[in-house]
Design a protein around this motif. Structure first.
Motif, PDB file in Angstrom:
ATOM      1  N   LEU A 294       7.221  -0.862 -14.625  1.00 45.61           N
ATOM      2  CA  LEU A 294       6.698  -2.096 -14.040  1.00 45.61           C
ATOM      3  C   LEU A 294       5.771  -1.767 -12.885  1.00 45.61           C
ATOM      4  CD1 LEU A 294       9.951  -4.256 -13.883  1.00 45.61           C
ATOM      5  CD2 LEU A 294       8.212  -4.240 -15.667  1.00 45.61           C
ATOM      6  N   ALA A 295       4.668  -2.485 -12.820  1.00 49.47           N
ATOM      7  CA  ALA A 295       3.684  -2.272 -11.764  1.00 49.47           C
ATOM      8  C   ALA A 295       3.275  -3.616 -11.184  1.00 49.47           C
ATOM      9  CB  ALA A 295       2.475  -1.523 -12.312  1.00 49.47           C
ATOM     10  N   LEU A 296       2.514  -3.570 -10.094  1.00 49.33           N
ATOM     11  CA  LEU A 296       2.039  -4.779  -9.420  1.00 49.33           C
ATOM     12  C   LEU A 296       0.514  -4.840  -9.460  1.00 49.33           C
ATOM     13  CD1 LEU A 296       4.169  -5.111  -6.163  1.00 49.33           C
ATOM     14  CD2 LEU A 296       4.175  -6.645  -8.123  1.00 49.33           C
ATOM     15  N   GLY A 297      -0.008  -6.076  -9.576  1.00 50.86           N
ATOM     16  CA  GLY A 297      -1.449  -6.289  -9.513  1.00 50.86           C
ATOM     17  C   GLY A 297      -1.759  -7.546  -8.733  1.00 50.86           C
ATOM     18  N   THR A 298      -2.985  -7.616  -8.234  1.00 52.70           N
ATOM     19  CA  THR A 298      -3.402  -8.798  -7.490  1.00 52.70           C
ATOM     20  C   THR A 298      -4.058  -9.842  -8.382  1.00 52.70           C
ATOM     21  OG1 THR A 298      -5.554  -7.817  -7.010  1.00 52.70           O
ATOM     22  CG2 THR A 298      -3.825  -7.498  -5.367  1.00 52.70           C
ATOM     23  N   ASP A 299      -4.475  -9.453  -9.615  1.00 50.23           N
ATOM     24  CA  ASP A 299      -5.335 -10.307 -10.435  1.00 50.23           C
ATOM     25  C   ASP A 299      -6.621 -10.552  -9.649  1.00 50.23           C
ATOM     26  OD1 ASP A 299      -6.110 -11.726 -12.698  1.00 50.23           O
ATOM     27  OD2 ASP A 299      -4.198 -12.740 -12.882  1.00 50.23           O
ATOM     28  N   SER A 300      -7.225 -11.734  -9.741  1.00 52.14           N
ATOM     29  CA  SER A 300      -8.550 -11.952  -9.147  1.00 52.14           C
ATOM     30  C   SER A 300      -8.512 -13.016  -8.061  1.00 52.14           C
ATOM     31  CB  SER A 300      -9.535 -12.383 -10.230  1.00 52.14           C
ATOM     32  OG  SER A 300      -9.290 -13.732 -10.600  1.00 52.14           O
ATOM     33  N   LEU A 301      -9.611 -13.114  -7.323  1.00 54.98           N
ATOM     34  CA  LEU A 301      -9.743 -14.174  -6.328  1.00 54.98           C
ATOM     35  C   LEU A 301      -9.825 -15.551  -6.972  1.00 54.98           C
ATOM     36  CD1 LEU A 301     -12.220 -12.625  -3.731  1.00 54.98           C
ATOM     37  CD2 LEU A 301      -9.778 -13.091  -3.419  1.00 54.98           C
ATOM     38  N   ALA A 302     -10.086 -15.598  -8.267  1.00 53.88           N
ATOM     39  CA  ALA A 302     -10.104 -16.885  -8.963  1.00 53.88           C
ATOM     40  C   ALA A 302      -8.699 -17.447  -9.150  1.00 53.88           C
ATOM     41  CB  ALA A 302     -10.792 -16.746 -10.319  1.00 53.88           C
ATOM     42  N   SER A 303      -7.673 -16.584  -9.027  1.00 49.18           N
ATOM     43  CA  SER A 303      -6.301 -17.063  -9.188  1.00 49.18           C
ATOM     44  C   SER A 303      -5.381 -16.513  -8.096  1.00 49.18           C
ATOM     45  CB  SER A 303      -5.752 -16.677 -10.563  1.00 49.18           C
ATOM     46  OG  SER A 303      -5.678 -15.263 -10.694  1.00 49.18           O
ATOM     47  N   THR A 333       3.571   1.692  -5.975  1.00 52.15           N
ATOM     48  CA  THR A 333       3.113   3.070  -5.750  1.00 52.15           C
ATOM     49  C   THR A 333       3.260   3.898  -7.026  1.00 52.15           C
ATOM     50  OG1 THR A 333       5.300   3.593  -4.780  1.00 52.15           O
ATOM     51  CG2 THR A 333       3.518   3.009  -3.262  1.00 52.15           C
ATOM     52  N   SER A 334       4.325   4.669  -7.143  1.00 48.53           N
ATOM     53  CA  SER A 334       4.427   5.643  -8.227  1.00 48.53           C
ATOM     54  C   SER A 334       4.473   5.016  -9.614  1.00 48.53           C
ATOM     55  CB  SER A 334       5.661   6.527  -8.026  1.00 48.53           C
ATOM     56  OG  SER A 334       6.854   5.756  -8.061  1.00 48.53           O
ATOM     57  N   MET A 335       5.137   3.870  -9.754  1.00 43.16           N
ATOM     58  CA  MET A 335       5.212   3.244 -11.071  1.00 43.16           C
ATOM     59  C   MET A 335       3.861   2.667 -11.487  1.00 43.16           C
ATOM     60  SD  MET A 335       9.010   1.564 -11.327  1.00 43.16           S
ATOM     61  CE  MET A 335       8.998   1.612 -13.118  1.00 43.16           C
ATOM     62  N   GLY A 336       3.066   2.257 -10.492  1.00 45.02           N
ATOM     63  CA  GLY A 336       1.709   1.850 -10.811  1.00 45.02           C
ATOM     64  C   GLY A 336       0.906   3.006 -11.373  1.00 45.02           C
ATOM     65  N   GLY A 337       1.033   4.179 -10.749  1.00 45.24           N
ATOM     66  CA  GLY A 337       0.346   5.360 -11.269  1.00 45.24           C
ATOM     67  C   GLY A 337       0.816   5.731 -12.655  1.00 45.24           C
ATOM     68  N   ARG A 338       2.124   5.641 -12.869  1.00 47.76           N
ATOM     69  CA  ARG A 338       2.672   5.951 -14.189  1.00 47.76           C
ATOM     70  C   ARG A 338       2.158   4.968 -15.230  1.00 47.76           C
ATOM     71  NH1 ARG A 338       8.790   5.810 -13.747  1.00 47.76           N
ATOM     72  NH2 ARG A 338       8.200   7.025 -11.930  1.00 47.76           N
ATOM     73  N   ALA A 339       2.057   3.684 -14.856  1.00 44.78           N
ATOM     74  CA  ALA A 339       1.566   2.673 -15.786  1.00 44.78           C
ATOM     75  C   ALA A 339       0.138   2.962 -16.218  1.00 44.78           C
ATOM     76  CB  ALA A 339       1.654   1.285 -15.139  1.00 44.78           C
ATOM     77  N   LEU A 340      -0.672   3.490 -15.290  1.00 48.37           N
ATOM     78  CA  LEU A 340      -2.067   3.807 -15.593  1.00 48.37           C
ATOM     79  C   LEU A 340      -2.218   5.146 -16.305  1.00 48.37           C
ATOM     80  CD1 LEU A 340      -2.516   1.463 -13.562  1.00 48.37           C
ATOM     81  CD2 LEU A 340      -4.423   2.774 -12.637  1.00 48.37           C
ATOM     82  N   GLY A 341      -1.127   5.884 -16.449  1.00 48.27           N
ATOM     83  CA  GLY A 341      -1.232   7.218 -17.024  1.00 48.27           C
ATOM     84  C   GLY A 341      -1.866   8.207 -16.064  1.00 48.27           C
ATOM     85  N   ILE A 342      -1.745   7.927 -14.753  1.00 43.73           N
ATOM     86  CA  ILE A 342      -2.271   8.820 -13.711  1.00 43.73           C
ATOM     87  C   ILE A 342      -1.079   9.206 -12.837  1.00 43.73           C
ATOM     88  CG2 ILE A 342      -3.979   9.088 -11.874  1.00 43.73           C
ATOM     89  CD1 ILE A 342      -5.525   6.754 -13.083  1.00 43.73           C
ATOM     90  N   PRO A 343      -0.305  10.197 -13.253  1.00 42.72           N
ATOM     91  CA  PRO A 343       1.005  10.444 -12.632  1.00 42.72           C
ATOM     92  C   PRO A 343       0.959  10.801 -11.157  1.00 42.72           C
ATOM     93  CG  PRO A 343       0.411  12.209 -14.164  1.00 42.72           C
ATOM     94  CD  PRO A 343      -0.573  11.113 -14.375  1.00 42.72           C
ATOM     95  N   HIS A 344      -0.176  11.326 -10.653  1.00 41.82           N
ATOM     96  CA  HIS A 344      -0.224  11.667  -9.227  1.00 41.82           C
ATOM     97  C   HIS A 344      -0.523  10.459  -8.348  1.00 41.82           C
ATOM     98  CE1 HIS A 344      -4.454  11.996 -10.561  1.00 41.82           C
ATOM     99  NE2 HIS A 344      -4.720  11.489  -9.376  1.00 41.82           N
ATOM    100  N   ALA A 345      -1.001   9.365  -8.941  1.00 40.34           N
ATOM    101  CA  ALA A 345      -1.333   8.176  -8.147  1.00 40.34           C
ATOM    102  C   ALA A 345      -0.054   7.537  -7.613  1.00 40.34           C
ATOM    103  CB  ALA A 345      -2.105   7.172  -8.994  1.00 40.34           C
ATOM    104  N   GLY A 346      -0.104   7.072  -6.374  1.00 39.67           N
ATOM    105  CA  GLY A 346       1.072   6.461  -5.760  1.00 39.67           C
ATOM    106  C   GLY A 346       2.145   7.459  -5.397  1.00 39.67           C
ATOM    107  N   ARG A 347       1.761   8.729  -5.273  1.00 42.50           N
ATOM    108  CA  ARG A 347       2.718   9.784  -4.922  1.00 42.50           C
ATOM    109  C   ARG A 347       2.220  10.569  -3.717  1.00 42.50           C
ATOM    110  NH1 ARG A 347       6.446  11.259  -8.813  1.00 42.50           N
ATOM    111  NH2 ARG A 347       7.379  12.232  -6.982  1.00 42.50           N
ATOM    112  N   ILE A 348       3.144  11.168  -2.991  1.00 41.14           N
ATOM    113  CA  ILE A 348       2.824  12.151  -1.964  1.00 41.14           C
ATOM    114  C   ILE A 348       3.578  13.421  -2.330  1.00 41.14           C
ATOM    115  CG2 ILE A 348       3.066  12.796   0.471  1.00 41.14           C
ATOM    116  CD1 ILE A 348       2.850   9.855   1.217  1.00 41.14           C
ATOM    117  N   GLU A 349       2.836  14.432  -2.718  1.00 42.68           N
ATOM    118  CA  GLU A 349       3.456  15.707  -3.089  1.00 42.68           C
ATOM    119  C   GLU A 349       2.412  16.808  -2.968  1.00 42.68           C
ATOM    120  OE1 GLU A 349       3.053  15.579  -7.931  1.00 42.68           O
ATOM    121  OE2 GLU A 349       4.789  14.624  -7.018  1.00 42.68           O
ATOM    122  N   PRO A 350       2.848  18.033  -2.699  1.00 42.20           N
ATOM    123  CA  PRO A 350       1.905  19.133  -2.521  1.00 42.20           C
ATOM    124  C   PRO A 350       1.045  19.353  -3.773  1.00 42.20           C
ATOM    125  CG  PRO A 350       4.049  19.752  -1.673  1.00 42.20           C
ATOM    126  CD  PRO A 350       4.232  18.445  -2.397  1.00 42.20           C
TER     127      PRO A 350
END
Length: 403
Positions: A294-303, A333-350
């Motif tokens: 599960l991830a979070l989004g803002t959608d658009s300024l129209a809604s 954070t991390s689940m958003g990155g996982r949802a996009l298939g970008i596993p490092h997004a939303g993470r802090i790691e060396p």
């Protein structure tokens, strides 16, 4: 470590995208990557912070949609008509300016990675210019397209290798266009199960969405209602899977949750749009317990009144009060990155790019539970925002001097 080699931070508390850690030192290289994490005492050269979390991941936004001049008085389909009118009223220069303004606004409110539904082909370049990670998904619309026309549409697009596709929704995209998008092997983003009118259309081929398609000249006389939910219809078309983001999933019917669990399609929740349309809370707790990403989004300024993921965390916390704030923080954070298939997004790691938000002060005596609650409920503003190791905040919300 000298200043020429990067910088050193120290966090009393650090959220790495999954867990809270206490007393963490961070060494950031001159290339913007996090070189190391340690539990050494902070030295005199360390920039000290009470709390550090990853840069936020906005898993669904429409950067090119403007705020509506007036809110339409009718239902969802009337809103769609209003959005179409607003969109076509903008020329190319105005649209490009809007995209950049909205993207800068997202950066200023803490986003380091986004998933944008792109109608213009401009957002991937804008993201690169401003140093934001993520992916644009080129929007596809065509309810009346047969297989040949669907393939021609996809062939006409000039897409970079990392760009995804967004076949808009089951009420605006033909089965042939869905299948053609699936065959490209690109990541997909689909609006799904957003309204009861969508369910009516798929079950009976009638209602406001048929009226809209006829009005815009997109109705296909060959369409036969599949007689099922949007989730089941996309499953039947072979469009579900870990690389397909489903947005909203507001109107589930029995069996949908089992399909989603089997297909492992991530789901993006947009609390601001839920509030805008006065909808009931989606079955977030059940989705979480079913093991969905599960991830979070803002959608658009129209809604939505704003493009601010801290606001989305706060709204979800209010909308689903039984949901653990730690889960909400992970969704942003991390689940958003996982949802996009970008596993490092939303993470802090060396080893990965240092995208982070830092807070000088937190509630006194805070531990992990209280910090998660504070971030989700109080909408705190970071005192520093790092994109690729660069501090683009310097304590003043609404500016980004490093960019």
């Amino acid at each position: 470590m000298g200043a020429a080699d990067g910088k050193r931070l120290w966090a009393e508390w650090l959220f790495d995208g999954e867990h809270w850690l206490k007393g963490v030192g961070l060494q950031i290289g001159s290339d913007g990557r996090l070189l190391a994490m340690d539990d050494d005492a902070p030295g005199p050269d360390a920039d000290r912070h009470a709390c550090v979390i990853p840069g936020l991941v906005n898993a669904h936004v429409h950067l090119d949609l403007p705020r509506l001049t007036t809110r339409p008085p009718g239902g969802f389909v009337d809103w769609i008509r209003a959005v179409i009118r607003e969109r076509v009223s903008l020329d190319a220069e105005e649209t490009e300016t809007l995209i950049l303004e909205n993207l800068r606004g997202l950066i200023d409110t803490g986003c380091a990675c986004i998933a944008d539904v792109d109608t213009t082909g401009l957002t991937q370049g804008a993201m690169s210019i401003l140093g934001v990670g993520g992916r644009s998904y080129r929007e596809l619309i065509g309810f009346d397209l047969d297989e040949e026309a669907a393939e021609a549409l996809l062939t006409s697009l000039s897409l970079d290798s990392g760009v995804g596709l967004s076949p808009h929704a089951p009420y605006s995209v033909s089965a042939e266009l869905f299948e053609a998008a699936r065959r490209t092997g690109r990541p997909l983003m689909i609006h799904c199960s957003e309204t009861s009118e969508e369910l009516e259309f798929l079950q009976h081929g009638a209602g406001p969405f048929r009226d809209l398609l006829e009005f815009v000249g997109r109705w296909s006389g060959a369409f036969e209602a599949p007689g099922c939910s949007a989730v089941a219809w996309l499953d039947r078309l072979g469009c579900l899977g870990p690389d397909t983001l489903l947005v909203h999933v507001q109107e589930m019917v029995p069996g949908d949750l089992e399909i989603l669990g089997r297909a492992r399609s991530p789901v993006v929740i947009c609390p601001g749009s839920i509030h805008y349309f006065g909808r009931e809370a989606p079955r977030v707790q059940e989705m979480w317990e079913a093991g969905l990403t599960l991830a979070l989004g803002t959608d658009s300024l129209a809604s939505n009144e704003e493009l601010d993921l801290f606001g989305e965390m706060q709204r979800l916390h209010t909308l689903v009060p039984g949901l653990d704030p730690l889960h909400i923080l992970r969704m942003a954070t991390s689940m958003g990155g996982r949802a996009l298939g970008i596993p490092h997004a939303g993470r802090i790691e060396p080893g990965i790019r240092f995208d982070a938000l830092a807070f000088r002060q937190t509630p006194e005596g805070s531990g992990p539970g209280a910090l998660s609650e504070w971030i989700c409920a109080a909408r705190p503003r970071p005192d520093a925002r790092f994109l690729g190791g660069r501090d683009g905040c310097r304590g003043e919300h609404g500016t980004n001097p490093a960019l």
